[in-house]
Design a protein around this motif. Structure first.
Motif, PDB file in Angstrom:
ATOM      1  N   VAL A 132      71.107  37.398  45.469  1.00 43.71           N
ATOM      2  CA  VAL A 132      72.009  36.245  45.466  1.00 43.71           C
ATOM      3  C   VAL A 132      71.415  35.155  46.349  1.00 43.71           C
ATOM      4  O   VAL A 132      71.004  35.421  47.481  1.00 43.71           O
ATOM      5  N   LEU A 133      71.357  33.941  45.821  1.00 45.50           N
ATOM      6  CA  LEU A 133      70.958  32.765  46.589  1.00 45.50           C
ATOM      7  C   LEU A 133      72.113  31.776  46.601  1.00 45.50           C
ATOM      8  O   LEU A 133      72.603  31.375  45.538  1.00 45.50           O
ATOM      9  N   VAL A 134      72.551  31.370  47.799  1.00 45.47           N
ATOM     10  CA  VAL A 134      73.572  30.338  47.945  1.00 45.47           C
ATOM     11  C   VAL A 134      72.921  29.143  48.627  1.00 45.47           C
ATOM     12  O   VAL A 134      72.335  29.282  49.709  1.00 45.47           O
ATOM     13  N   MET A 135      73.037  27.966  48.006  1.00 48.99           N
ATOM     14  CA  MET A 135      72.339  26.778  48.480  1.00 48.99           C
ATOM     15  C   MET A 135      73.314  25.659  48.834  1.00 48.99           C
ATOM     16  O   MET A 135      74.314  25.439  48.133  1.00 48.99           O
ATOM     17  N   ASP A 136      73.007  24.951  49.899  1.00 49.12           N
ATOM     18  CA  ASP A 136      73.641  23.673  50.160  1.00 49.12           C
ATOM     19  C   ASP A 136      73.185  22.695  49.073  1.00 49.12           C
ATOM     20  O   ASP A 136      72.189  22.940  48.384  1.00 49.12           O
ATOM     21  N   MET A 137      73.893  21.580  48.925  1.00 51.52           N
ATOM     22  CA  MET A 137      73.521  20.609  47.894  1.00 51.52           C
ATOM     23  C   MET A 137      72.829  19.379  48.480  1.00 51.52           C
ATOM     24  O   MET A 137      71.640  19.142  48.226  1.00 51.52           O
ATOM     25  N   ASP A 138      73.560  18.583  49.258  1.00 51.63           N
ATOM     26  CA  ASP A 138      73.021  17.309  49.744  1.00 51.63           C
ATOM     27  C   ASP A 138      71.873  17.531  50.722  1.00 51.63           C
ATOM     28  O   ASP A 138      71.976  18.337  51.656  1.00 51.63           O
ATOM     29  N   SER A 139      70.783  16.827  50.498  1.00 52.48           N
ATOM     30  CA  SER A 139      69.563  16.924  51.311  1.00 52.48           C
ATOM     31  C   SER A 139      68.948  18.316  51.277  1.00 52.48           C
ATOM     32  O   SER A 139      68.100  18.647  52.109  1.00 52.48           O
ATOM     33  N   THR A 140      69.352  19.118  50.300  1.00 50.23           N
ATOM     34  CA  THR A 140      68.750  20.440  50.101  1.00 50.23           C
ATOM     35  C   THR A 140      68.322  20.569  48.647  1.00 50.23           C
ATOM     36  O   THR A 140      67.143  20.484  48.342  1.00 50.23           O
ATOM     37  N   VAL A 141      69.267  20.731  47.740  1.00 51.98           N
ATOM     38  CA  VAL A 141      68.941  20.760  46.312  1.00 51.98           C
ATOM     39  C   VAL A 141      68.622  19.364  45.806  1.00 51.98           C
ATOM     40  O   VAL A 141      67.789  19.186  44.916  1.00 51.98           O
ATOM     41  N   ILE A 142      69.284  18.370  46.382  1.00 56.23           N
ATOM     42  CA  ILE A 142      68.996  16.972  46.033  1.00 56.23           C
ATOM     43  C   ILE A 142      68.531  16.231  47.281  1.00 56.23           C
ATOM     44  O   ILE A 142      68.779  16.670  48.404  1.00 56.23           O
ATOM     45  N   GLN A 143      67.863  15.109  47.086  1.00 57.22           N
ATOM     46  CA  GLN A 143      67.229  14.404  48.200  1.00 57.22           C
ATOM     47  C   GLN A 143      68.135  13.384  48.882  1.00 57.22           C
ATOM     48  O   GLN A 143      67.686  12.680  49.791  1.00 57.22           O
ATOM     49  N   ILE A 144      69.383  13.289  48.468  1.00 59.71           N
ATOM     50  CA  ILE A 144      70.299  12.293  49.028  1.00 59.71           C
ATOM     51  C   ILE A 144      71.542  12.962  49.594  1.00 59.71           C
ATOM     52  O   ILE A 144      71.802  14.140  49.327  1.00 59.71           O
ATOM     53  N   GLU A 145      72.288  12.206  50.394  1.00 58.97           N
ATOM     54  CA  GLU A 145      73.637  12.573  50.801  1.00 58.97           C
ATOM     55  C   GLU A 145      74.586  11.748  49.939  1.00 58.97           C
ATOM     56  O   GLU A 145      74.668  10.526  50.074  1.00 58.97           O
ATOM     57  N   CYS A 146      75.289  12.411  49.023  1.00 58.75           N
ATOM     58  CA  CYS A 146      76.111  11.683  48.052  1.00 58.75           C
ATOM     59  C   CYS A 146      77.172  10.823  48.722  1.00 58.75           C
ATOM     60  O   CYS A 146      77.459   9.708  48.269  1.00 58.75           O
ATOM     61  N   ILE A 147      77.759  11.299  49.818  1.00 59.01           N
ATOM     62  CA  ILE A 147      78.806  10.526  50.477  1.00 59.01           C
ATOM     63  C   ILE A 147      78.253   9.212  51.022  1.00 59.01           C
ATOM     64  O   ILE A 147      78.930   8.174  50.988  1.00 59.01           O
TER      65      ILE A 147
END
Length: 336
Positions: A132-147
């Protein structure tokens, strides 16, 4: 076993040396004035050192061994099974601890100074076994902080990004900082979020990482302090099993500046690791958590392996291993 003893002052590319061997052979760097792989230690002190970068040189290998001389007794460096497949030369070695205090900081210093990825692990999850792999999204899977990107639409980008940075460094309570930042988004039209979603830059190596893990039966999820508008899109685009994130409250097509429902915080992320491991009957040692911010540290502790991805200093320091320069596929090299 093929023994390679580079001449004094040698700066040959180790990638060229590795190409002469298959993955079952061992490359030994054995300077005449140092027996760095001879050490007495008990079995519980055994671990694995992993070293990789593009165009890895003998000089870099020797500098790592020299730099860790006070902490580790190192065996022969062998090629990782994935070495060369995705562009990096990847070496690993069995190591015996002399001491552990200060080892993480020393690895960080060497990694930064030499421009290499370097990690020492007590155990490694197995790539060939389901996990099992659990990943953060912002600045991890994607290069931006959506907020931060949404805040730019409201004319408050710089103000919000400063708060985001402090929260990711662990200087602010995440939930409270999220509430204050979301309040700045009041009045943004929901339709405008599509502008951000349709141009999301993925982190290099994410598709390789997901593809390789899925081929071996791994389950993969996003657990994000960001927003469902983007997380659900990425779940579909990347073929992930789950996506957990915060929901922005919308009334008449406009953001109200509030979060709908419970906030996905550090504890929620850790709970996702446990829940997915239980659902798919995966042992803790086969679970991995990946993130960049302080709010990812709890799930990293919950997982068998916590990996920092271009993380904040506190995250690089406390994670089991860190990816500082390479793409996300570098996580694969910390698996056996």
């Amino acid at each position: 076993m093929k023994l390679i003893t580079p001449p004094e002052g040698s700066r040959h590319q180790s990638a060229a040396l590795i190409s002469m061997l298959d993955v079952h052979h061992t490359v030994r760097f054995e300077p005449a004035d140092r027996q760095w792989y001879a050490c007495e230690a008990s079995s519980q002190d055994q671990a694995i050192l992993t070293l990789f970068c593009q165009s890895l040189t003998v000089a870099q290998c020797e500098a790592v061994i020299d730099g860790l001389n006070d902490y580790l007794c190192v065996g022969g460096l062998s090629a990782h099974p994935l070495s060369g497949r995705y562009g990096e030369t990847v070496l690993r070695a069995p190591v015996l601890y002399k001491q552990r205090q200060g080892l993480a900081a020393r690895c960080s210093q060497l990694s930064t100074a030499l421009g290499v990825e370097l990690g020492v692990q007590d155990t490694q999850p197995a790539l060939a076994q389901p996990g099992v792999l659990v990943m953060d999204m912002d600045s991890t899977v994607i290069q931006i902080e959506c907020i931060d990107e949404i805040a730019k639409l409201a004319g408050l980008g710089e103000q919000v990004s400063q708060v985001t940075e402090k929260a990711m460094r662990g200087e602010l309570d995440f939930a409270q900082s999220l509430i204050s930042r979301v309040a700045c988004l009041q009045g943004v039209e929901q339709a405008q979020l599509a502008q951000i979603r349709d141009q999301i830059p993925l982190m290099p190596g994410i598709s390789v990482l997901i593809g390789e893990l899925k081929r071996h039966g791994w389950r993969i999820a996003l657990a994000s302090g960001g927003f469902t508008f983007f997380a659900n899109y990425l779940q579909s685009r990347l073929g992930l099993d789950r996506a957990y994130a915060n929901e922005l409250e919308v009334v008449d097509g406009t953001l109200t500046g509030k979060v709908a429902g419970d906030i996905v915080d550090a504890d929620t992320k850790a709970a996702v690791v446990s829940a997915m491991a239980e659902e798919y009957q995966v042992a803790r040692g086969q679970t991995v958590a990946l993130g960049d911010g302080a709010n990812d540290l709890v799930m990293m502790r919950q997982a068998g392996l916590g990996v920092a991805c271009h993380g904040k200093p506190v995250v690089n320091e406390k994670a089991d291993v860190a990816i500082r320069f390479s793409g996300l596929h570098g996580l694969l090299y910390f698996l056996r």
